[in-house]
Design a protein around this motif. Structure first.
Motif, PDB file in Angstrom:
ATOM      1  N   GLN A  37      -6.799 -34.503  13.391  1.00  0.00           N
ATOM      2  CA  GLN A  37      -7.664 -35.597  13.813  1.00  0.00           C
ATOM      3  C   GLN A  37      -8.889 -35.710  12.922  1.00  0.00           C
ATOM      4  OE1 GLN A  37      -8.603 -35.129  17.954  1.00  0.00           O
ATOM      5  NE2 GLN A  37      -6.601 -35.822  18.621  1.00  0.00           N
ATOM      6  N   ARG A  78     -14.943 -29.268  23.439  1.00  0.00           N
ATOM      7  CA  ARG A  78     -14.083 -30.361  22.953  1.00  0.00           C
ATOM      8  C   ARG A  78     -13.890 -30.267  21.450  1.00  0.00           C
ATOM      9  NH1 ARG A  78     -10.150 -32.399  22.164  1.00  0.00           N
ATOM     10  NH2 ARG A  78      -9.843 -34.566  21.641  1.00  0.00           N
ATOM     11  N   PHE A  79     -14.952 -29.960  20.707  1.00  0.00           N
ATOM     12  CA  PHE A  79     -14.824 -29.899  19.258  1.00  0.00           C
ATOM     13  C   PHE A  79     -14.119 -28.614  18.805  1.00  0.00           C
ATOM     14  CE2 PHE A  79     -18.057 -33.229  19.336  1.00  0.00           C
ATOM     15  CZ  PHE A  79     -17.584 -34.058  18.336  1.00  0.00           C
ATOM     16  N   PHE A 112     -15.512 -41.809  17.695  1.00  0.00           N
ATOM     17  CA  PHE A 112     -16.682 -41.272  16.987  1.00  0.00           C
ATOM     18  C   PHE A 112     -16.329 -40.960  15.536  1.00  0.00           C
ATOM     19  CE2 PHE A 112     -19.193 -37.584  15.589  1.00  0.00           C
ATOM     20  CZ  PHE A 112     -20.468 -38.134  15.663  1.00  0.00           C
ATOM     21  N   ILE A 113     -15.144 -40.397  15.318  1.00  0.00           N
ATOM     22  CA  ILE A 113     -14.709 -40.091  13.955  1.00  0.00           C
ATOM     23  C   ILE A 113     -14.587 -41.373  13.126  1.00  0.00           C
ATOM     24  CG2 ILE A 113     -12.792 -39.203  12.567  1.00  0.00           C
ATOM     25  CD1 ILE A 113     -12.263 -37.179  14.796  1.00  0.00           C
ATOM     26  N   SER A 161      -4.673 -41.932  18.528  1.00  0.00           N
ATOM     27  CA  SER A 161      -4.782 -42.198  19.965  1.00  0.00           C
ATOM     28  C   SER A 161      -3.457 -41.985  20.686  1.00  0.00           C
ATOM     29  CB  SER A 161      -5.279 -43.623  20.196  1.00  0.00           C
ATOM     30  OG  SER A 161      -6.580 -43.795  19.666  1.00  0.00           O
ATOM     31  N   THR A 187     -13.740 -39.277  21.288  1.00  0.00           N
ATOM     32  CA  THR A 187     -13.824 -38.408  20.118  1.00  0.00           C
ATOM     33  C   THR A 187     -13.221 -39.086  18.892  1.00  0.00           C
ATOM     34  OG1 THR A 187     -13.648 -36.436  21.525  1.00  0.00           O
ATOM     35  CG2 THR A 187     -13.191 -36.155  19.174  1.00  0.00           C
ATOM     36  N   GLU A 233     -12.513 -39.259  27.204  1.00  0.00           N
ATOM     37  CA  GLU A 233     -13.148 -38.286  26.322  1.00  0.00           C
ATOM     38  C   GLU A 233     -12.369 -38.131  25.021  1.00  0.00           C
ATOM     39  OE1 GLU A 233     -13.474 -34.726  28.569  1.00  0.00           O
ATOM     40  OE2 GLU A 233     -15.304 -35.357  29.621  1.00  0.00           O
ATOM     41  N   ARG A 234     -11.042 -38.103  25.137  1.00  0.00           N
ATOM     42  CA  ARG A 234     -10.206 -37.964  23.939  1.00  0.00           C
ATOM     43  C   ARG A 234     -10.354 -39.190  23.037  1.00  0.00           C
ATOM     44  NH1 ARG A 234      -6.242 -34.001  24.972  1.00  0.00           N
ATOM     45  NH2 ARG A 234      -7.324 -32.378  26.159  1.00  0.00           N
ATOM     46  N   LEU A 239     -10.504 -29.435  19.156  1.00  0.00           N
ATOM     47  CA  LEU A 239     -10.088 -30.600  18.385  1.00  0.00           C
ATOM     48  C   LEU A 239      -9.073 -30.185  17.332  1.00  0.00           C
ATOM     49  CD1 LEU A 239     -10.746 -33.666  17.990  1.00  0.00           C
ATOM     50  CD2 LEU A 239     -12.319 -32.939  16.183  1.00  0.00           C
ATOM     51  N   PHE A 251     -19.191 -30.523  25.178  1.00  0.00           N
ATOM     52  CA  PHE A 251     -19.007 -31.073  23.835  1.00  0.00           C
ATOM     53  C   PHE A 251     -18.564 -29.975  22.870  1.00  0.00           C
ATOM     54  CE2 PHE A 251     -21.836 -34.604  25.243  1.00  0.00           C
ATOM     55  CZ  PHE A 251     -20.982 -35.635  24.925  1.00  0.00           C
TER      56      PHE A 251
END
Length: 221
Positions: A17, A9-10, A94-95, A61, A91, A87-88, A13, A6
């Motif tokens: 995004q 990933r962040f 989630f935003i 996306s 994320t 996973e992408r 990012l 995680f």
């Protein structure tokens, strides 16, 4: 190990995004403060949730996977490409979740009456269903065309078309199945449950098709 994933990933990012969706959030919040009218703030809330968030979700996306300059290395790694896409998209979702809940809370602080949109769970469907529809379509169109632009253009054109002809899309016996904004713009429409079920089904189909296309990794390298 999971925490490290995680964290990675962040760290990777892309800033667009984050700042793009939050800048729209701030814009609508500022307009709400300027108007200071409950009726107008209700309109701002439903437009932001059901119209703006789906547009942001779809465009982000479209760039979720193929815009990665290290994509070839990702494909060479012992990680499923299907998992990588999920996973992408997760994320991005989630935003949108944070933005939706934040604006709903902000609307409550501004004493906006959101009851016409239904109860708490029905209110979540106002943004959740169209966001899922645009996210899966945007990623599918990008992967099918092997280009981020194809996904973004597909979402943009359909969004503009539905925004301009929203009354037609809501009333027509065929297009009402694919109308993204019905939950927010036409919450009293008796066809709304069928519309939402149709969009969810289409989301599943688009996602499944995108995951299937990813098996042909040579198209994207």
């Amino acid at each position: 190990m999971q925490e490290n994933k995680f964290s990675y990933r962040f760290k990777t990012l892309k800033l667009d995004q984050v700042w793009l969706p939050f800048s729209f959030w701030a814009l609508f919040a500022i307009v709400g403060i300027i108007t200071r009218e409950q009726d107008k703030f209700y309109d701002l809330t439903r437009i932001f949730l059901s119209v703006v968030l789906p547009l942001i979700s779809g465009i982000l996306s479209a760039y979720a996977l193929l815009d990665d300059p290290t994509l070839e290395l990702k494909f060479a790694a012992p990680v499923s490409t299907n998992r990588l896409l999920m996973e992408r998209l997760g994320t991005i979702f989630f935003i949108q979740l944070v933005l939706a809940f934040a604006f709903e809370g902000y609307a409550s602080l501004m004493l906006a009456d959101l009851s016409p949109l239904g109860n708490f769970w029905q209110l979540q469907l106002v943004w959740l269903v169209p966001c899922l529809a645009t996210m899966t379509l945007g990623s599918f169109a990008a992967i099918a065309g092997a280009s981020t632009i194809s996904g973004a253009v597909t979402i943009g054109l359909l969004w503009i078309l539905q925004a301009i002809l929203h009354s037609f899309f809501a009333a027509n016996t065929i297009t009402r199945y694919f109308f993204w904004f019905m939950g927010g713009l036409n919450p009293d429409n008796g066809f709304l449950p069928c519309n939402q079920a149709s969009l969810v089904a289409l989301s599943i189909v688009c996602l499944a098709a995108a995951l299937q296309l990813l098996h042909r990794q040579e198209r994207y390298i």
